[in-house]
Design a protein around this motif. Sequence first.
Motif, PDB file in Angstrom:
ATOM      1  N   THR A  87     -21.386 121.879  55.164  1.00 18.55           N
ATOM      2  CA  THR A  87     -22.508 122.522  54.921  1.00 18.55           C
ATOM      3  C   THR A  87     -23.704 121.803  55.703  1.00 18.55           C
ATOM      4  O   THR A  87     -23.534 120.400  55.896  1.00 18.55           O
ATOM      5  CB  THR A  87     -22.957 122.958  53.631  1.00 18.55           C
ATOM      6  N   SER A  88     -24.612 122.633  56.201  1.00 12.87           N
ATOM      7  CA  SER A  88     -25.900 122.035  56.578  1.00 12.87           C
ATOM      8  C   SER A  88     -26.756 121.151  55.719  1.00 12.87           C
ATOM      9  O   SER A  88     -26.509 121.786  54.216  1.00 12.87           O
ATOM     10  CB  SER A  88     -26.836 122.922  57.619  1.00 12.87           C
ATOM     11  N   GLY A  89     -27.761 120.430  55.936  1.00 13.08           N
ATOM     12  CA  GLY A  89     -28.544 119.857  54.928  1.00 13.08           C
ATOM     13  C   GLY A  89     -29.174 118.552  55.436  1.00 13.08           C
ATOM     14  O   GLY A  89     -28.977 118.081  56.434  1.00 13.08           O
ATOM     15  N   THR A  90     -30.321 117.806  54.521  1.00 10.33           N
ATOM     16  CA  THR A  90     -30.973 116.927  55.095  1.00 10.33           C
ATOM     17  C   THR A  90     -30.179 115.674  54.813  1.00 10.33           C
ATOM     18  O   THR A  90     -29.130 115.781  53.995  1.00 10.33           O
ATOM     19  CB  THR A  90     -32.396 116.862  54.493  1.00 10.33           C
ATOM     20  N   THR A  91     -30.441 114.576  55.375  1.00  9.35           N
ATOM     21  CA  THR A  91     -29.917 113.421  55.153  1.00  9.35           C
ATOM     22  C   THR A  91     -29.863 112.952  53.553  1.00  9.35           C
ATOM     23  O   THR A  91     -28.927 112.175  53.136  1.00  9.35           O
ATOM     24  CB  THR A  91     -30.681 112.154  55.851  1.00  9.35           C
ATOM     25  N   ARG A  92     -30.714 113.735  52.861  1.00  5.45           N
ATOM     26  CA  ARG A  92     -30.791 113.100  51.484  1.00  5.45           C
ATOM     27  C   ARG A  92     -29.835 114.396  50.571  1.00  5.45           C
ATOM     28  O   ARG A  92     -29.561 114.106  49.560  1.00  5.45           O
ATOM     29  CB  ARG A  92     -32.137 113.231  50.835  1.00  5.45           C
ATOM     30  N   ASP A  93     -29.274 115.342  51.324  1.00  3.79           N
ATOM     31  CA  ASP A  93     -28.628 116.131  50.413  1.00  3.79           C
ATOM     32  C   ASP A  93     -27.159 115.812  50.268  1.00  3.79           C
ATOM     33  O   ASP A  93     -26.692 114.913  51.355  1.00  3.79           O
ATOM     34  CB  ASP A  93     -28.439 117.482  51.340  1.00  3.79           C
ATOM     35  N   ILE A  94     -26.441 116.094  49.561  1.00  2.43           N
ATOM     36  CA  ILE A  94     -25.000 116.089  49.552  1.00  2.43           C
ATOM     37  C   ILE A  94     -24.318 117.477  50.071  1.00  2.43           C
ATOM     38  O   ILE A  94     -24.704 118.372  49.626  1.00  2.43           O
ATOM     39  CB  ILE A  94     -24.513 115.812  47.929  1.00  2.43           C
ATOM     40  N   ARG A  95     -23.656 117.051  51.319  1.00  4.66           N
ATOM     41  CA  ARG A  95     -23.122 118.242  51.910  1.00  4.66           C
ATOM     42  C   ARG A  95     -21.898 118.669  51.547  1.00  4.66           C
ATOM     43  O   ARG A  95     -20.752 117.799  51.055  1.00  4.66           O
ATOM     44  CB  ARG A  95     -23.063 117.819  53.503  1.00  4.66           C
ATOM     45  N   GLY A  96     -21.495 120.041  51.381  1.00  5.14           N
ATOM     46  CA  GLY A  96     -20.313 120.570  51.082  1.00  5.14           C
ATOM     47  C   GLY A  96     -19.308 120.326  52.070  1.00  5.14           C
ATOM     48  O   GLY A  96     -19.739 120.361  53.167  1.00  5.14           O
ATOM     49  N   GLU A  97     -18.192 120.231  51.609  1.00  2.00           N
ATOM     50  CA  GLU A  97     -17.044 119.917  52.519  1.00  2.00           C
ATOM     51  C   GLU A  97     -15.754 121.038  52.332  1.00  2.00           C
ATOM     52  O   GLU A  97     -15.444 121.163  51.259  1.00  2.00           O
ATOM     53  CB  GLU A  97     -16.453 118.609  52.425  1.00  2.00           C
ATOM     54  N   HIS A  98     -15.263 121.680  53.564  1.00  2.00           N
ATOM     55  CA  HIS A  98     -14.212 122.586  53.188  1.00  2.00           C
ATOM     56  C   HIS A  98     -13.270 122.070  54.136  1.00  2.00           C
ATOM     57  O   HIS A  98     -13.363 121.963  55.426  1.00  2.00           O
ATOM     58  CB  HIS A  98     -14.545 123.821  53.742  1.00  2.00           C
ATOM     59  N   ALA A  99     -12.075 121.551  53.621  1.00  2.00           N
ATOM     60  CA  ALA A  99     -11.115 120.873  54.362  1.00  2.00           C
ATOM     61  C   ALA A  99      -9.956 121.972  54.776  1.00  2.00           C
ATOM     62  O   ALA A  99      -9.703 122.781  53.985  1.00  2.00           O
ATOM     63  CB  ALA A  99     -10.544 119.726  53.638  1.00  2.00           C
ATOM     64  N   PHE A 100      -9.402 121.612  56.050  1.00  2.00           N
ATOM     65  CA  PHE A 100      -8.330 122.543  56.549  1.00  2.00           C
ATOM     66  C   PHE A 100      -6.929 121.791  56.604  1.00  2.00           C
ATOM     67  O   PHE A 100      -7.299 120.828  57.687  1.00  2.00           O
ATOM     68  CB  PHE A 100      -8.818 123.434  57.459  1.00  2.00           C
ATOM     69  N   GLU A 101      -5.782 122.320  56.445  1.00  2.00           N
ATOM     70  CA  GLU A 101      -4.639 121.717  56.965  1.00  2.00           C
ATOM     71  C   GLU A 101      -4.206 122.179  58.244  1.00  2.00           C
ATOM     72  O   GLU A 101      -3.566 121.491  59.120  1.00  2.00           O
ATOM     73  CB  GLU A 101      -3.705 122.014  55.860  1.00  2.00           C
ATOM     74  N   ASP A 102      -4.563 123.440  58.453  1.00  2.00           N
ATOM     75  CA  ASP A 102      -4.414 124.182  59.645  1.00  2.00           C
ATOM     76  C   ASP A 102      -5.372 125.234  59.959  1.00  2.00           C
ATOM     77  O   ASP A 102      -5.880 125.832  58.923  1.00  2.00           O
ATOM     78  CB  ASP A 102      -2.932 124.799  59.404  1.00  2.00           C
ATOM     79  N   LEU A 103      -5.905 125.452  61.084  1.00  2.00           N
ATOM     80  CA  LEU A 103      -6.907 126.257  61.551  1.00  2.00           C
ATOM     81  C   LEU A 103      -6.342 127.687  61.967  1.00  2.00           C
ATOM     82  O   LEU A 103      -7.350 128.579  62.228  1.00  2.00           O
ATOM     83  CB  LEU A 103      -8.011 125.761  62.393  1.00  2.00           C
ATOM     84  N   THR A 104      -5.161 127.789  61.919  1.00  2.00           N
ATOM     85  CA  THR A 104      -4.800 129.061  62.328  1.00  2.00           C
ATOM     86  C   THR A 104      -5.129 130.216  61.600  1.00  2.00           C
ATOM     87  O   THR A 104      -5.530 131.386  62.124  1.00  2.00           O
ATOM     88  CB  THR A 104      -3.204 129.106  62.315  1.00  2.00           C
ATOM     89  N   LEU A 105      -4.997 130.392  60.293  1.00  2.00           N
ATOM     90  CA  LEU A 105      -5.552 131.318  59.516  1.00  2.00           C
ATOM     91  C   LEU A 105      -7.155 131.622  59.628  1.00  2.00           C
ATOM     92  O   LEU A 105      -7.497 132.751  59.865  1.00  2.00           O
ATOM     93  CB  LEU A 105      -5.396 131.074  57.719  1.00  2.00           C
ATOM     94  N   TYR A 106      -7.660 130.668  59.839  1.00  2.00           N
ATOM     95  CA  TYR A 106      -9.296 130.542  59.914  1.00  2.00           C
ATOM     96  C   TYR A 106      -9.578 131.492  61.029  1.00  2.00           C
ATOM     97  O   TYR A 106     -10.089 132.248  61.520  1.00  2.00           O
ATOM     98  CB  TYR A 106      -9.930 129.344  59.886  1.00  2.00           C
ATOM     99  N   GLU A 107      -8.993 131.009  62.239  1.00  2.00           N
ATOM    100  CA  GLU A 107      -9.090 131.536  63.548  1.00  2.00           C
ATOM    101  C   GLU A 107      -8.504 132.896  63.610  1.00  2.00           C
ATOM    102  O   GLU A 107      -9.178 133.832  64.256  1.00  2.00           O
ATOM    103  CB  GLU A 107      -8.539 130.503  64.614  1.00  2.00           C
ATOM    104  N   THR A 108      -7.514 133.008  63.043  1.00  2.00           N
ATOM    105  CA  THR A 108      -7.148 134.423  63.244  1.00  2.00           C
ATOM    106  C   THR A 108      -7.824 135.337  62.294  1.00  2.00           C
ATOM    107  O   THR A 108      -7.909 136.667  62.838  1.00  2.00           O
ATOM    108  CB  THR A 108      -5.453 134.396  62.674  1.00  2.00           C
ATOM    109  N   SER A 109      -8.433 135.052  61.327  1.00  2.00           N
ATOM    110  CA  SER A 109      -9.271 135.800  60.500  1.00  2.00           C
ATOM    111  C   SER A 109     -10.597 136.293  61.252  1.00  2.00           C
ATOM    112  O   SER A 109     -10.840 137.450  61.037  1.00  2.00           O
ATOM    113  CB  SER A 109      -9.735 135.075  59.132  1.00  2.00           C
ATOM    114  N   ILE A 110     -10.899 135.176  62.207  1.00  2.00           N
ATOM    115  CA  ILE A 110     -12.041 135.454  62.953  1.00  2.00           C
ATOM    116  C   ILE A 110     -12.068 136.695  63.826  1.00  2.00           C
ATOM    117  O   ILE A 110     -12.644 137.456  64.074  1.00  2.00           O
ATOM    118  CB  ILE A 110     -12.714 134.221  63.486  1.00  2.00           C
ATOM    119  N   ILE A 111     -10.742 136.331  64.671  1.00  2.00           N
ATOM    120  CA  ILE A 111     -10.506 137.280  65.834  1.00  2.00           C
ATOM    121  C   ILE A 111     -10.017 138.589  65.385  1.00  2.00           C
ATOM    122  O   ILE A 111     -10.512 139.783  65.643  1.00  2.00           O
ATOM    123  CB  ILE A 111      -9.352 136.824  66.649  1.00  2.00           C
ATOM    124  N   ARG A 112      -9.205 138.886  64.470  1.00  2.00           N
ATOM    125  CA  ARG A 112      -8.632 139.956  64.146  1.00  2.00           C
ATOM    126  C   ARG A 112      -9.517 140.526  63.075  1.00  2.00           C
ATOM    127  O   ARG A 112      -9.700 141.925  62.895  1.00  2.00           O
ATOM    128  CB  ARG A 112      -7.209 139.792  63.129  1.00  2.00           C
TER     129      ARG A 112
END
Length: 344
Positions: A87-112
């Motif tokens: 996630t975006s944020g300033t240098t003092r913020d704790i940024r959220g993290e979303h980890a992926f093992e594989d981006l196929t589902l993510y990218e297919t969801s965007i296109i389809r």
Amino acid sequence: MELREKLLDWMHGTGAEPSFDEMALKVFRHQFELNAPYRRYSSALGRTPETLTGWQEIPAVPTDAFKLTRHPLRCFPAGAVQAVFRTSGTTRDIRGEHAFEDLTLYETSIIRGWERIGLPVPVNPWFLSQSPADAPDSSLVHMFGTLQQAHAPLARDRWLIDSTGRIDPAPLAEAVAKGEPITLFSTALGLLRMIESRQAVPLPPGSWIFETGGYKGVKVELEPAAFRALVAERFAIKPSKLLNEYGMTELSSPFYAWNGETAHRGSPWTRIRVIDPETGRIASPGEPGYLEVVDLANLGSVAAIRTQDLAIATGENSFTLLGRDPAALPRGCSRRADDLLNPS
């Protein structure tokens, strides 16, 4: 993985259309079994695969839970991480993290998802954004890169912001001079930066603009309607040719609304819930509340996400956005999530 393949088949439209309820409960079981922090959280709320009867009962985690990096929300070991969006944020913020093992589902969801919602094919796309190489941990930039590869794979140098954050309007001006319609992808702040620096150029007839993000933070603060009127005027497009995207790092599937439409629409593999802030239950039809999204493309993390926004449900996967909760996620709520997710 069988469940992943079933989700991909659904997105591609191959085979019979599955029941959302059935698929959602399978995704919840998968995440309950493999995502230890989420299992603790769900169990503390009394929600287990044996007790749930439908997708509306799947417990949602607040977006701030993705900032609790001591116990990351993922269904796979650290060694299997292939990509992390932050996630975006300033240098003092704790940024959220979303980890992926594989981006196929993510990218297919965007296109389809783009196709299933019925959005137009981007023609001659340009991106008021850094390139994926310059911003590898940005989910939005990766989305832009995915759309570019799908619709203009041979196009080069379509990125108008360099690695330092400087806008170079010259390539866009050269493209405009050719008179061909353009699809311009940008954040709201990027469009405002071009306008304020007098770099906005009238786009050729037939052009349209994709915009996302908030309207605050540049020299003046604008309401959405005023912002979109300003963009339409300065870029010489019809106001109805502004497409707004509602998305976030913690989700894999966006929601969209054209300027003038009252509701954002999502893909078939998404559902929304609006939660009454007083009762904690699903709000009555037409009543506002906290927006929760169930996104089955989030197979490797958590499917159900509590946002920091207020909305009114208009359908099973559409909503009217009212804006950000002015008291979004007070520290007490964050502590509650921390307590339930923390193994100690």
